[in-house]
Each structure stands twice: as structure tokens, then as C-alpha cells.
Design an enzyme around this catalytic site. Structure first.
Site, PDB file in Angstrom:
ATOM      1  N   SER A   9       0.728  -1.148   0.032  1.00 55.28           N
ATOM      2  CA  SER A   9      -0.024   0.029   0.123  1.00 55.28           C
ATOM      3  C   SER A   9       0.938   1.406   0.234  1.00 55.28           C
ATOM      4  CB  SER A   9      -1.031  -0.100   1.220  1.00 55.28           C
ATOM      5  OG  SER A   9      -1.642   1.084   1.318  1.00 55.28           O
ATOM      6  N   HIS A  29      -0.647  -0.610  -4.631  1.00 53.82           N
ATOM      7  CA  HIS A  29      -2.021  -0.325  -4.132  1.00 53.82           C
ATOM      8  C   HIS A  29      -1.840   1.158  -3.755  1.00 53.82           C
ATOM      9  CE1 HIS A  29      -6.031  -0.782  -2.235  1.00 53.82           C
ATOM     10  NE2 HIS A  29      -5.492   0.210  -1.323  1.00 53.82           N
ATOM     11  N   ASP A  31      -4.713   4.479  -2.491  1.00 57.78           N
ATOM     12  CA  ASP A  31      -6.035   4.741  -2.218  1.00 57.78           C
ATOM     13  C   ASP A  31      -6.387   6.044  -3.041  1.00 57.78           C
ATOM     14  OD1 ASP A  31      -4.752   3.239   0.283  1.00 57.78           O
ATOM     15  OD2 ASP A  31      -7.002   2.824   0.144  1.00 57.78           O
ATOM     16  N   ASP A 117      -7.538  -5.751   2.868  1.00 62.56           N
ATOM     17  CA  ASP A 117      -6.733  -4.442   2.965  1.00 62.56           C
ATOM     18  C   ASP A 117      -6.876  -3.987   4.403  1.00 62.56           C
ATOM     19  OD1 ASP A 117      -5.191  -2.155   2.847  1.00 62.56           O
ATOM     20  OD2 ASP A 117      -6.646  -1.237   1.676  1.00 62.56           O
TER      21      ASP A 117
HETATM   22  O1  LIG Z   1      -6.122   2.131   2.745  1.00 60.13           O
HETATM   23  C1  LIG Z   1      -5.571   1.660   3.513  1.00 60.13           C
HETATM   24  C2  LIG Z   1      -6.099   2.418   4.846  1.00 60.13           C
HETATM   25  O2  LIG Z   1      -7.141   3.073   4.368  1.00 60.13           O
HETATM   26  C3  LIG Z   1      -4.578   0.580   3.565  1.00 60.13           C
HETATM   27  O3  LIG Z   1      -4.184   0.275   2.458  1.00 60.13           O
HETATM   28  C4  LIG Z   1      -3.547   0.849   4.558  1.00 60.13           C
HETATM   29  O4  LIG Z   1      -2.658   1.622   3.851  1.00 60.13           O
HETATM   30  C5  LIG Z   1      -2.843  -0.535   5.158  1.00 60.13           C
HETATM   31  O5  LIG Z   1      -1.893  -0.263   5.834  1.00 60.13           O
HETATM   32  P1  LIG Z   1      -1.525  -1.292   7.144  1.00 60.13           P
HETATM   33  O6  LIG Z   1      -2.674  -1.727   7.804  1.00 60.13           O
HETATM   34  O7  LIG Z   1      -1.281  -2.647   6.117  1.00 60.13           O
HETATM   35  O8  LIG Z   1      -0.455  -0.888   7.773  1.00 60.13           O
END
Ligand SMILES: O=C(CO)[C@@H](O)[C@H](O)COP(=O)(O)O
Length: 166
Positions: A9, A29, A31, A117
Site C-alpha cells: 500500500s 495499491h 488509495d 486490506d
Molecule cells: O487503505 C488503507 C487504509 O485506508 C490501507 O491500504 C493501509 O495503508 C494499509 O496499511 P496497513 O494496515 O497494512 O498498515
């Protein structure tokens, strides 16, 4: 077997150091959160016309039933992301109760790409993989690791084990 897909992410990344691209990740990934109020079918068609894969993300508070029409209709999506934390930031606690959604989806759609996720790590990855997830988004786990390639390979192994491969 469904191909495991590991997606670091970018929310947790250092944009000045994207060496992660060489650590065996399948996807990156990113967002982008916005409210969509247009024509769903048209959007899906336009994405497919560009040779891209449309998917849909479910927030923890959204019932699984709401996604079925998007999978059964003519303009169906090709991946469902079950958020295992409330969207917003990394480092949150994994919500195991979301595994019911993953399980229900896997039962109904054996070949669908199902992604999870949020809060994925050594203590939760197996739970997600055994519920039927084959795509894993991980932020802190990957970007906080001294050996990201190793972490990515362990996540892949966890999915393969759950599928009875390897
Ligand atoms: O989209 C999201 C949160 O909105 C995720 O993609 C987080 O970035 C995941 O992070 P971790 O929980 O793996 O630290």
C-alpha cells in the site's frame, strides 16, 4: 489455483524510495477515495474498454449483499476488496469479523479475485488466506520490514498454503 497477488500500500511508502517495485510485488495499491454518483455500468464498460480491470471496495460497514448485483450483472467487476480496517490510514487493527464476507464471496465466486486490506501481518494473513482471499494489500508490514522481499514471499506462501499448493 488462484494467483496470489501481493500489493504494497503506497499510503505507507516513502515516495522517494520506491525500491519496493523490485521486491516481487504483483501490484501497487494506491488509495483514491471519492464519492461516485455516476452511471455504474457505463463506468465499468469504460474501464474495460481501456483494458483495465474494474473492482469494487467494501468498507467494513457495508453488507456483502450490496456487492452481489455488481458481480452478477452484465457489467460485472473482476475484483472485490473487503476492507479489514476503516479506510483512511495505515497501522490499524485487523477486523477478523470481515472474514465472513470473504468466506461468503469465495463460496459464491470460486474464481473471483478477492482482496483484503488493513492490518495484515503474520498473525492475520493466514486468517485472510484461509477465508479465501488471494490478494493482499499490506502497508506497514511491507514498508516497515528490513527485508520486504522476504515479507512478500511469506505472504505469497501463506496464500498458496491456504489453497493447498506448495
Ligand atoms: O487503505 C488503507 C487504509 O485506508 C490501507 O491500504 C493501509 O495503508 C494499509 O496499511 P496497513 O494496515 O497494512 O498498515
Amino acid at each position: 489455483m488462484l494467483k496470489p497477488k501481493i500489493a504494497p500500500s503506497m499510503l505507507s511508502s516513502d515516495f522517494a524510495n520506491l525500491a519496493m517495485l523490485k521486491c516481487g510485488a504483483d501490484w501497487l495499491h494506491l488509495d483514491i477515495m471519492s464519492l461516485f454518483t455516476g452511471n455504474w455500468g457505463e463506468l465499468v464498460q469504460r474501464i474495460k474498454l481501456k483494458s483495465m480491470w474494474p473492482g469494487v471496495a467494501l468498507k467494513p460497514g457495508t453488507n456483502i449483499e450490496e456487492v452481489y448485483p455488481l458481480l452478477d450483472g452484465e457489467d460485472s467487476v473482476e475484483m472485490v476488496l473487503c476492507m479489514t480496517v476503516d479506510p483512511g490510514f495505515g497501522g490499524q487493527k485487523f477486523m477478523p469479523e470481515m472474514m465472513n464476507k470473504v468466506h461468503a464471496l469465495r463460496k459464491k465466486y470460486p474464481s473471483l479475485d478477492i482482496e483484503v486490506d488493513g492490518g495484515l501481518g503474520p498473525s492475520t494473513i493466514d486468517m485472510a488466506a484461509s477465508a479465501g482471499a488471494n490478494c493482499i494489500v499490506a502497508g506497514s508490514l511491507v514498508f516497515g520490514a528490513s527485508d520486504p522481499a522476504h515479507v512478500i514471499s511469506l505472504m505469497r506462501k501463506s496464500i498458496e498454503n491456504a489453497q493447498g499448493v506448495g
